[in-house]
Design a protein around this motif. Structure first.
Motif, PDB file in Angstrom:
ATOM      1  N   THR A   1       0.742  -1.384  -0.143  1.00 44.29           N
ATOM      2  CA  THR A   1      -0.129   0.055  -0.097  1.00 44.29           C
ATOM      3  C   THR A   1       0.895   1.358  -0.383  1.00 44.29           C
ATOM      4  OG1 THR A   1      -1.904  -1.216   1.091  1.00 44.29           O
ATOM      5  CG2 THR A   1      -1.930   1.202   1.082  1.00 44.29           C
ATOM      6  N   ASP A   2       2.018   1.183   0.759  1.00 47.09           N
ATOM      7  CA  ASP A   2       3.093   2.267   0.728  1.00 47.09           C
ATOM      8  C   ASP A   2       3.857   2.645  -0.151  1.00 47.09           C
ATOM      9  OD1 ASP A   2       4.711   0.355   1.411  1.00 47.09           O
ATOM     10  OD2 ASP A   2       5.472   1.344   3.375  1.00 47.09           O
ATOM     11  N   ASP A   3       3.662   1.843  -1.515  1.00 46.04           N
ATOM     12  CA  ASP A   3       4.383   1.889  -2.533  1.00 46.04           C
ATOM     13  C   ASP A   3       4.334   3.518  -3.138  1.00 46.04           C
ATOM     14  OD1 ASP A   3       5.767   1.951  -5.114  1.00 46.04           O
ATOM     15  OD2 ASP A   3       5.004  -0.374  -5.462  1.00 46.04           O
ATOM     16  N   ASP A   4       5.627   4.208  -3.160  1.00 43.54           N
ATOM     17  CA  ASP A   4       5.376   5.541  -3.519  1.00 43.54           C
ATOM     18  C   ASP A   4       6.150   5.688  -4.787  1.00 43.54           C
ATOM     19  OD1 ASP A   4       8.048   5.343  -2.701  1.00 43.54           O
ATOM     20  OD2 ASP A   4       8.119   6.755  -1.416  1.00 43.54           O
ATOM     21  N   VAL A   5       6.296   4.671  -5.462  1.00 41.37           N
ATOM     22  CA  VAL A   5       6.837   4.585  -6.991  1.00 41.37           C
ATOM     23  C   VAL A   5       5.797   4.078  -7.944  1.00 41.37           C
ATOM     24  CG1 VAL A   5       8.594   3.740  -8.263  1.00 41.37           C
ATOM     25  CG2 VAL A   5       9.217   4.328  -6.104  1.00 41.37           C
ATOM     26  N   VAL A   6       5.351   3.099  -7.630  1.00 42.24           N
ATOM     27  CA  VAL A   6       4.206   2.368  -8.458  1.00 42.24           C
ATOM     28  C   VAL A   6       2.759   2.362  -7.598  1.00 42.24           C
ATOM     29  CG1 VAL A   6       3.427   0.603  -9.860  1.00 42.24           C
ATOM     30  CG2 VAL A   6       5.846   1.386 -10.150  1.00 42.24           C
TER      31      VAL A   6
ATOM     32  N   LEU B   1      12.289 -10.623  -2.935  1.00 46.07           N
ATOM     33  CA  LEU B   1      11.933 -11.592  -2.066  1.00 46.07           C
ATOM     34  C   LEU B   1      11.617 -10.975  -0.767  1.00 46.07           C
ATOM     35  CD1 LEU B   1      14.538 -14.368  -2.998  1.00 46.07           C
ATOM     36  CD2 LEU B   1      12.190 -14.279  -3.465  1.00 46.07           C
ATOM     37  N   ALA B   2      11.907  -9.793  -0.378  1.00 44.55           N
ATOM     38  CA  ALA B   2      11.519  -9.183   1.035  1.00 44.55           C
ATOM     39  C   ALA B   2      12.275  -9.754   2.167  1.00 44.55           C
ATOM     40  CB  ALA B   2      10.045  -8.990   1.144  1.00 44.55           C
ATOM     41  N   LEU B   3      13.561 -10.202   2.051  1.00 47.66           N
ATOM     42  CA  LEU B   3      13.866 -11.292   3.278  1.00 47.66           C
ATOM     43  C   LEU B   3      14.100 -10.273   4.307  1.00 47.66           C
ATOM     44  CD1 LEU B   3      16.430 -13.303   1.153  1.00 47.66           C
ATOM     45  CD2 LEU B   3      13.877 -13.889   1.884  1.00 47.66           C
ATOM     46  N   ASP B   4      14.156  -8.797   4.230  1.00 43.87           N
ATOM     47  CA  ASP B   4      14.363  -7.926   5.328  1.00 43.87           C
ATOM     48  C   ASP B   4      13.081  -7.397   5.640  1.00 43.87           C
ATOM     49  OD1 ASP B   4      14.363  -6.495   3.242  1.00 43.87           O
ATOM     50  OD2 ASP B   4      16.029  -5.077   3.934  1.00 43.87           O
ATOM     51  N   LYS B   5      12.074  -7.680   5.495  1.00 45.98           N
ATOM     52  CA  LYS B   5      10.935  -6.669   5.587  1.00 45.98           C
ATOM     53  C   LYS B   5       9.783  -7.543   6.499  1.00 45.98           C
ATOM     54  CE  LYS B   5      11.857  -3.747   2.365  1.00 45.98           C
ATOM     55  NZ  LYS B   5      11.562  -2.202   2.542  1.00 45.98           N
ATOM     56  N   GLY B   6      10.123  -8.113   7.636  1.00 46.11           N
ATOM     57  CA  GLY B   6       9.418  -8.828   8.487  1.00 46.11           C
ATOM     58  C   GLY B   6       8.176  -9.901   7.792  1.00 46.11           C
ATOM     59  N   TYR B   7       7.156  -9.555   8.192  1.00 46.59           N
ATOM     60  CA  TYR B   7       6.215 -10.608   7.761  1.00 46.59           C
ATOM     61  C   TYR B   7       5.862 -10.748   6.190  1.00 46.59           C
ATOM     62  CZ  TYR B   7       2.084  -8.139   7.429  1.00 46.59           C
ATOM     63  OH  TYR B   7       0.920  -6.971   7.007  1.00 46.59           O
ATOM     64  N   LEU B   8       6.233  -9.562   5.492  1.00 46.75           N
ATOM     65  CA  LEU B   8       5.989  -9.252   4.238  1.00 46.75           C
ATOM     66  C   LEU B   8       6.928 -10.441   3.417  1.00 46.75           C
ATOM     67  CD1 LEU B   8       5.311  -7.801   1.521  1.00 46.75           C
ATOM     68  CD2 LEU B   8       7.233  -6.413   1.643  1.00 46.75           C
ATOM     69  N   LYS B   9       7.979 -10.935   4.059  1.00 48.04           N
ATOM     70  CA  LYS B   9       8.865 -12.076   3.376  1.00 48.04           C
ATOM     71  C   LYS B   9       7.902 -13.288   3.357  1.00 48.04           C
ATOM     72  CE  LYS B   9      10.843 -13.862   7.740  1.00 48.04           C
ATOM     73  NZ  LYS B   9      12.242 -13.892   8.331  1.00 48.04           N
ATOM     74  N   THR B  10       6.778 -13.461   3.843  1.00 44.58           N
ATOM     75  CA  THR B  10       6.093 -14.819   3.606  1.00 44.58           C
ATOM     76  C   THR B  10       5.178 -14.707   2.397  1.00 44.58           C
ATOM     77  OG1 THR B  10       4.093 -13.684   5.131  1.00 44.58           O
ATOM     78  CG2 THR B  10       6.094 -15.115   6.148  1.00 44.58           C
TER      79      THR B  10
ATOM     80  N   MET C   1      -4.754 -11.763  -5.248  1.00 46.69           N
ATOM     81  CA  MET C   1      -4.202 -10.721  -4.952  1.00 46.69           C
ATOM     82  C   MET C   1      -3.922 -10.374  -3.458  1.00 46.69           C
ATOM     83  SD  MET C   1      -4.784  -6.576  -5.972  1.00 46.69           S
ATOM     84  CE  MET C   1      -6.416  -6.557  -5.182  1.00 46.69           C
ATOM     85  N   HIS C   2      -2.419  -9.900  -3.120  1.00 45.45           N
ATOM     86  CA  HIS C   2      -1.962  -9.770  -1.702  1.00 45.45           C
ATOM     87  C   HIS C   2      -1.596  -8.503  -1.835  1.00 45.45           C
ATOM     88  CE1 HIS C   2      -2.541 -14.057  -0.475  1.00 45.45           C
ATOM     89  NE2 HIS C   2      -2.131 -14.274  -1.757  1.00 45.45           N
ATOM     90  N   ILE C   3      -2.211  -7.603  -1.086  1.00 46.71           N
ATOM     91  CA  ILE C   3      -1.668  -6.152  -0.606  1.00 46.71           C
ATOM     92  C   ILE C   3      -1.320  -5.989   0.879  1.00 46.71           C
ATOM     93  CG2 ILE C   3      -2.615  -3.678  -0.500  1.00 46.71           C
ATOM     94  CD1 ILE C   3      -4.367  -4.325  -2.983  1.00 46.71           C
ATOM     95  N   TYR C   4      -0.083  -5.680   0.966  1.00 49.42           N
ATOM     96  CA  TYR C   4       0.598  -5.577   2.306  1.00 49.42           C
ATOM     97  C   TYR C   4       0.655  -3.899   2.475  1.00 49.42           C
ATOM     98  CZ  TYR C   4       1.938 -10.299   1.931  1.00 49.42           C
ATOM     99  OH  TYR C   4       1.891 -11.797   1.921  1.00 49.42           O
ATOM    100  N   PRO C   5       0.243  -3.749   3.851  1.00 53.77           N
ATOM    101  CA  PRO C   5       0.397  -2.338   4.406  1.00 53.77           C
ATOM    102  C   PRO C   5       1.560  -1.731   4.132  1.00 53.77           C
ATOM    103  CG  PRO C   5       0.231  -3.889   6.304  1.00 53.77           C
ATOM    104  CD  PRO C   5       0.114  -4.579   5.114  1.00 53.77           C
ATOM    105  N   GLU C   6       2.927  -2.185   4.531  1.00 57.86           N
ATOM    106  CA  GLU C   6       4.103  -1.836   4.256  1.00 57.86           C
ATOM    107  C   GLU C   6       4.999  -2.830   3.429  1.00 57.86           C
ATOM    108  OE1 GLU C   6       5.284  -1.392   8.322  1.00 57.86           O
ATOM    109  OE2 GLU C   6       4.101   0.564   8.658  1.00 57.86           O
ATOM    110  N   GLY C   7       5.817  -2.027   2.825  1.00 56.04           N
ATOM    111  CA  GLY C   7       7.077  -2.850   2.122  1.00 56.04           C
ATOM    112  C   GLY C   7       7.727  -1.932   1.074  1.00 56.04           C
ATOM    113  N   GLY C   8       6.785  -0.822   0.775  1.00 53.63           N
ATOM    114  CA  GLY C   8       7.665   0.143  -0.463  1.00 53.63           C
ATOM    115  C   GLY C   8       7.569  -0.480  -1.550  1.00 53.63           C
ATOM    116  N   HIS C   9       8.370   0.145  -2.577  1.00 55.09           N
ATOM    117  CA  HIS C   9       8.600  -0.444  -3.800  1.00 55.09           C
ATOM    118  C   HIS C   9      10.131  -1.225  -3.952  1.00 55.09           C
ATOM    119  CE1 HIS C   9       7.701  -0.610  -8.067  1.00 55.09           C
ATOM    120  NE2 HIS C   9       9.242  -0.162  -8.357  1.00 55.09           N
ATOM    121  N   GLY C  10      10.031  -2.340  -4.640  1.00 55.29           N
ATOM    122  CA  GLY C  10      11.364  -2.958  -4.947  1.00 55.29           C
ATOM    123  C   GLY C  10      11.845  -3.986  -4.060  1.00 55.29           C
ATOM    124  N   PHE C  11      10.859  -4.587  -3.312  1.00 57.14           N
ATOM    125  CA  PHE C  11      11.310  -5.303  -2.154  1.00 57.14           C
ATOM    126  C   PHE C  11      11.643  -6.701  -2.589  1.00 57.14           C
ATOM    127  CE2 PHE C  11       6.390  -5.085  -2.227  1.00 57.14           C
ATOM    128  CZ  PHE C  11       6.244  -6.473  -2.531  1.00 57.14           C
TER     129      PHE C  11
END
Length: 308
Positions: free
Chosen positions: A242-247, A280-289, A268-278
């Motif tokens: 949701t907080d993607d400020d690029v796309v 595999l999101a290995l350093d992004k908390g539960y987003l990595k799931t 579709m899975h929309i996460y509240p945080e993660g920004g853009h370009g994550f």
């Protein structure tokens, strides 16, 4: 049992077969012209490739015993100006291998290259060629021709959604032995994708690179892929923050709505945080799931194919 075998092979260090790189166009590259431009590769923490002159695909195969038969053609992002080649490419292919899935990374031509004649045609030409090449090697690579999907990140997501909605579009490429192979992907995975070319929600850098700074309304409509969904558009998995400020996340939401309107299988899975370009999101908390959700979805696509 299969999951245990894949884990055993991974732990033993033998999950990856030797990778290989293939040229897409062994003869003359279509829609190209002579220029003095040279491909550049830079390490910016990630491997950044720009000014692609010779499009290729790098193939990563799981060992035969672990192969599910699925293959995913990967389009790294980079705003149609470059390719985040390892971050959104080779490391994704290697992750897919741990699931028994072939991962193939496309180094596609970029529309801003001086070696390209018509900017917006080149990436799609390369994408279609790559999926045909994969199917032509299906037996050799232990791939089911009916389980060849695509995966795109950011602008690579725009290219993926373009292939998924324009695979039957008229082509201006030479006839050869694989030209008539089906270019329709069997499924799509779109990760924080650029979808629309309309100014309200597009990524302007991607739009300017692909279509130019003053494109016609017809071109904007043609490459706004939320407007191009048809009943034969492939099943699609989308993930965005949701907080993607690029796309803006509206890109994924609009595409999802278009798919549902056509009764196409979509998740579709929309996460509240993660920004853009994550990635595999290995350093992004539960987003990595998010990759666990994708793994489940890919298994469902495999099961659906088995039932047909």
């Amino acid at each position: 049992m299969r999951s245990f075998l894949i884990l055993l092979l991974f732990v033993s260090g033998s999950i990856f077969a030797q990778d290989k790189t293939l040229k897409l166009w062994p003869e003359k590259i279509p829609n190209s012209q002579t220029s003095s431009e040279k491909e550049t590769q830079e390490k910016r923490g990630i491997l950044w490739i720009s000014k692609v002159q010779e499009p290729t695909m790098e193939v990563f195969l799981p060992v035969k015993q672990a192969a599910t038969g699925q293959a995913v053609l990967i389009f790294p992002g980079g705003g149609y100006e470059g390719l985040a080649y390892d971050w959104e490419g080779t490391q994704i292919a290697k992750w897919l291998n741990t699931k028994g899935i072939a991962g193939i990374v496309l180094k596609y031509r970029l529309p801003n290259s001086k070696s390209v004649k018509t900017s917006y045609e080149a990436p799609l030409q390369d994408a279609k060629r790559a999926i045909r090449l994969i199917r032509s090697h299906a037996d050799e690579w232990n791939i089911d021709q009916n389980q060849v999907g695509i995966m795109g990140f950011s602008a690579g997501g725009h290219l993926a959604s373009t292939l998924g909605t324009h695979f039957n579009a008229e082509e201006t490429v030479p006839q050869d032995s694989i030209r008539d192979i089906n270019a329709r992907p069997d499924f799509m995975i779109l990760v924080y994708p650029v979808i629309t070319m309309k100014k309200e929600f597009t990524h302007m850098g991607s739009r300017n690179s692909l279509l130019g700074k003053n494109p016609s309304e017809e071109l904007v409509e043609e490459f706004s892929n939320e407007e191009q969904v048809q009943i034969d558009t492939p099943p699609t998995f989308l993930v965005h923050a949701t907080d993607d400020d690029v796309v803006p996340v509206e890109n994924s939401i609009q595409f999802y709505r278009a798919l549902v309107d056509k009764n196409i299988d979509a998740e579709m899975h929309i996460y509240p945080e993660g920004g853009h370009g994550f990635a595999l999101a290995l350093d992004k908390g539960y987003l990595k799931t998010w990759t666990d959700r994708l793994s489940d979805w890919l298994q469902r696509q495999e099961e659906n194919e088995d039932q047909e």
